[in-house]
Design a protein around this motif. Structure first.
Motif, PDB file in Angstrom:
ATOM      1  N   PHE A   1       0.919  -1.071  -0.129  1.00 29.90           N
ATOM      2  CA  PHE A   1       0.116  -0.420   0.173  1.00 29.90           C
ATOM      3  C   PHE A   1       0.543   1.342  -0.281  1.00 29.90           C
ATOM      4  CE2 PHE A   1      -2.905   2.822   2.250  1.00 29.90           C
ATOM      5  CZ  PHE A   1      -3.856   3.154   1.338  1.00 29.90           C
ATOM      6  N   LYS A   2       0.555   2.657  -0.843  1.00 25.90           N
ATOM      7  CA  LYS A   2       1.580   3.886  -0.827  1.00 25.90           C
ATOM      8  C   LYS A   2       0.498   4.653  -0.822  1.00 25.90           C
ATOM      9  CE  LYS A   2       4.150   3.905  -3.987  1.00 25.90           C
ATOM     10  NZ  LYS A   2       4.684   4.582  -5.499  1.00 25.90           N
ATOM     11  N   VAL A   3       0.723   5.662  -0.439  1.00 22.45           N
ATOM     12  CA  VAL A   3       0.305   7.191  -0.254  1.00 22.45           C
ATOM     13  C   VAL A   3       1.839   8.035  -0.784  1.00 22.45           C
ATOM     14  CG1 VAL A   3      -0.600   8.786   1.422  1.00 22.45           C
ATOM     15  CG2 VAL A   3      -0.610   6.363   2.128  1.00 22.45           C
ATOM     16  N   ILE A   4       0.520   8.600  -1.168  1.00 24.94           N
ATOM     17  CA  ILE A   4       1.785  10.152  -1.950  1.00 24.94           C
ATOM     18  C   ILE A   4       0.674  11.168  -1.803  1.00 24.94           C
ATOM     19  CG2 ILE A   4       1.921  10.906  -4.439  1.00 24.94           C
ATOM     20  CD1 ILE A   4       1.522   8.392  -5.661  1.00 24.94           C
TER      21      ILE A   4
ATOM     22  N   HIS B   1       0.604  14.292   5.923  1.00 23.93           N
ATOM     23  CA  HIS B   1      -0.395  13.788   6.013  1.00 23.93           C
ATOM     24  C   HIS B   1      -0.460  13.002   7.097  1.00 23.93           C
ATOM     25  CE1 HIS B   1      -4.054  10.959   5.210  1.00 23.93           C
ATOM     26  NE2 HIS B   1      -3.365  10.446   4.424  1.00 23.93           N
ATOM     27  N   THR B   2      -0.845  12.113   8.476  1.00 22.89           N
ATOM     28  CA  THR B   2      -0.648  11.365   9.247  1.00 22.89           C
ATOM     29  C   THR B   2      -1.716  10.195   8.688  1.00 22.89           C
ATOM     30  OG1 THR B   2       0.092  13.069  10.578  1.00 22.89           O
ATOM     31  CG2 THR B   2      -0.546  10.877  11.616  1.00 22.89           C
ATOM     32  N   TRP B   3      -1.603   9.122   9.101  1.00 22.31           N
ATOM     33  CA  TRP B   3      -2.116   8.166   8.608  1.00 22.31           C
ATOM     34  C   TRP B   3      -1.945   7.185   9.027  1.00 22.31           C
ATOM     35  CZ3 TRP B   3       0.138   3.867   5.168  1.00 22.31           C
ATOM     36  CH2 TRP B   3       1.643   4.330   5.277  1.00 22.31           C
ATOM     37  N   LYS B   4      -2.285   5.618   9.799  1.00 17.84           N
ATOM     38  CA  LYS B   4      -2.402   4.698  10.446  1.00 17.84           C
ATOM     39  C   LYS B   4      -2.833   3.351   9.740  1.00 17.84           C
ATOM     40  CE  LYS B   4      -2.852   6.408  15.018  1.00 17.84           C
ATOM     41  NZ  LYS B   4      -3.488   6.541  16.230  1.00 17.84           N
ATOM     42  N   ASN B   5      -2.464   2.715   9.757  1.00 19.68           N
ATOM     43  CA  ASN B   5      -2.575   0.784   9.568  1.00 19.68           C
ATOM     44  C   ASN B   5      -3.575   0.489   9.624  1.00 19.68           C
ATOM     45  OD1 ASN B   5       0.255  -0.275   9.298  1.00 19.68           O
ATOM     46  ND2 ASN B   5       1.095   0.468  11.479  1.00 19.68           N
TER      47      ASN B   5
ATOM     48  N   GLU C   1       1.952   4.973  13.257  1.00 13.91           N
ATOM     49  CA  GLU C   1       1.723   6.116  12.590  1.00 13.91           C
ATOM     50  C   GLU C   1       2.431   6.554  11.474  1.00 13.91           C
ATOM     51  OE1 GLU C   1      -0.788   9.552  15.358  1.00 13.91           O
ATOM     52  OE2 GLU C   1       1.520   9.615  14.923  1.00 13.91           O
ATOM     53  N   TYR C   2       2.450   6.888  10.265  1.00 17.87           N
ATOM     54  CA  TYR C   2       2.880   7.284   9.674  1.00 17.87           C
ATOM     55  C   TYR C   2       2.632   8.630   8.574  1.00 17.87           C
ATOM     56  CZ  TYR C   2       3.033   2.184   8.142  1.00 17.87           C
ATOM     57  OH  TYR C   2       3.510   1.315   8.370  1.00 17.87           O
TER      58      TYR C   2
ATOM     59  N   GLY D   1       4.785   7.674   1.372  1.00 20.28           N
ATOM     60  CA  GLY D   1       4.974   6.391   2.482  1.00 20.28           C
ATOM     61  C   GLY D   1       4.190   4.623   1.538  1.00 20.28           C
ATOM     62  N   THR D   2       5.184   4.151   2.196  1.00 17.46           N
ATOM     63  CA  THR D   2       4.738   3.034   2.132  1.00 17.46           C
ATOM     64  C   THR D   2       4.437   1.729   2.631  1.00 17.46           C
ATOM     65  OG1 THR D   2       6.582   2.001   1.744  1.00 17.46           O
ATOM     66  CG2 THR D   2       5.134   2.601  -0.453  1.00 17.46           C
ATOM     67  N   THR D   3       3.793   1.025   3.406  1.00 15.45           N
ATOM     68  CA  THR D   3       3.499   0.002   4.186  1.00 15.45           C
ATOM     69  C   THR D   3       3.192  -0.939   3.087  1.00 15.45           C
ATOM     70  OG1 THR D   3       2.910  -0.856   6.860  1.00 15.45           O
ATOM     71  CG2 THR D   3       1.058   0.302   4.967  1.00 15.45           C
ATOM     72  N   THR D   4       3.373  -2.198   4.397  1.00 13.13           N
ATOM     73  CA  THR D   4       2.071  -3.891   3.942  1.00 13.13           C
ATOM     74  C   THR D   4       1.706  -3.875   4.841  1.00 13.13           C
ATOM     75  OG1 THR D   4       4.643  -3.849   2.890  1.00 13.13           O
ATOM     76  CG2 THR D   4       2.897  -5.769   3.606  1.00 13.13           C
TER      77      THR D   4
END
Length: 150
Positions: free
Chosen positions: A50-53, A61-65, A99-100, A108-111
């Protein structure tokens, strides 16, 4: 013209695929890849990249899993398994964070990991988010977007 936009069908959903963006104000979310693994005779595991641009010039931009979830053809919701996500990060590091913070003009990316019953048909990834000013202009379109995971 404004009346035309306000009468848009609220139940309308837009299906997209890998690497297609879900726009939410000056931010975009996308699934860059996914893998389906068999856990046992009842469960299949979706491992989603998953990617956030952040295309904003000023705001981070603050986001969580918990930003994304899977919904099936019957409307059942499946949330990210944070414990499995942490374990995967220990085995195959992907810079897991609780928290990203995606800064202006960055990504930002995560799995994400979801366990679903094997009988689930047509799973889609959707995103959550707070109301932002850009949502007025596109009628919160991000809430109607769904990424095909089959």
């Amino acid at each position: 013209m404004g009346l035309l936009f306000s009468c848009k069908n609220g139940s309308e959903h837009f299906e997209i695929g890998l690497n297609e963006k879900i726009h939410h104000d000056n931010f975009a979310y996308l699934v860059t890849d996914f893998e389906v693994l068999s856990v046992d005779e009842y469960t299949k595991r979706y491992v989603v990249k998953f990617k956030v641009i952040n295309d904003d010039e000023v705001l981070k931009h603050t986001w969580k899993n918990s930003i994304a979830y899977i919904v099936d053809s019957k409307g059942n919701i499946y949330n990210n398994n944070k414990k499995l996500q942490i374990k995967l990060n220990e085995l195959e590091p992907f810079e897991w964070q609780n928290e990203y913070h995606t800064y202006p003009n960055s990504e930002g990316t995560t799995t994400l990991i979801f366990d679903l019953p094997k009988k689930v048909a047509k799973p889609y990834l959707k995103v959550k988010g707070e109301f932002l000013i850009g949502d007025v202009l596109d009628l919160s379109e991000y809430k109607k977007m769904k990424v095909k995971l089959f």
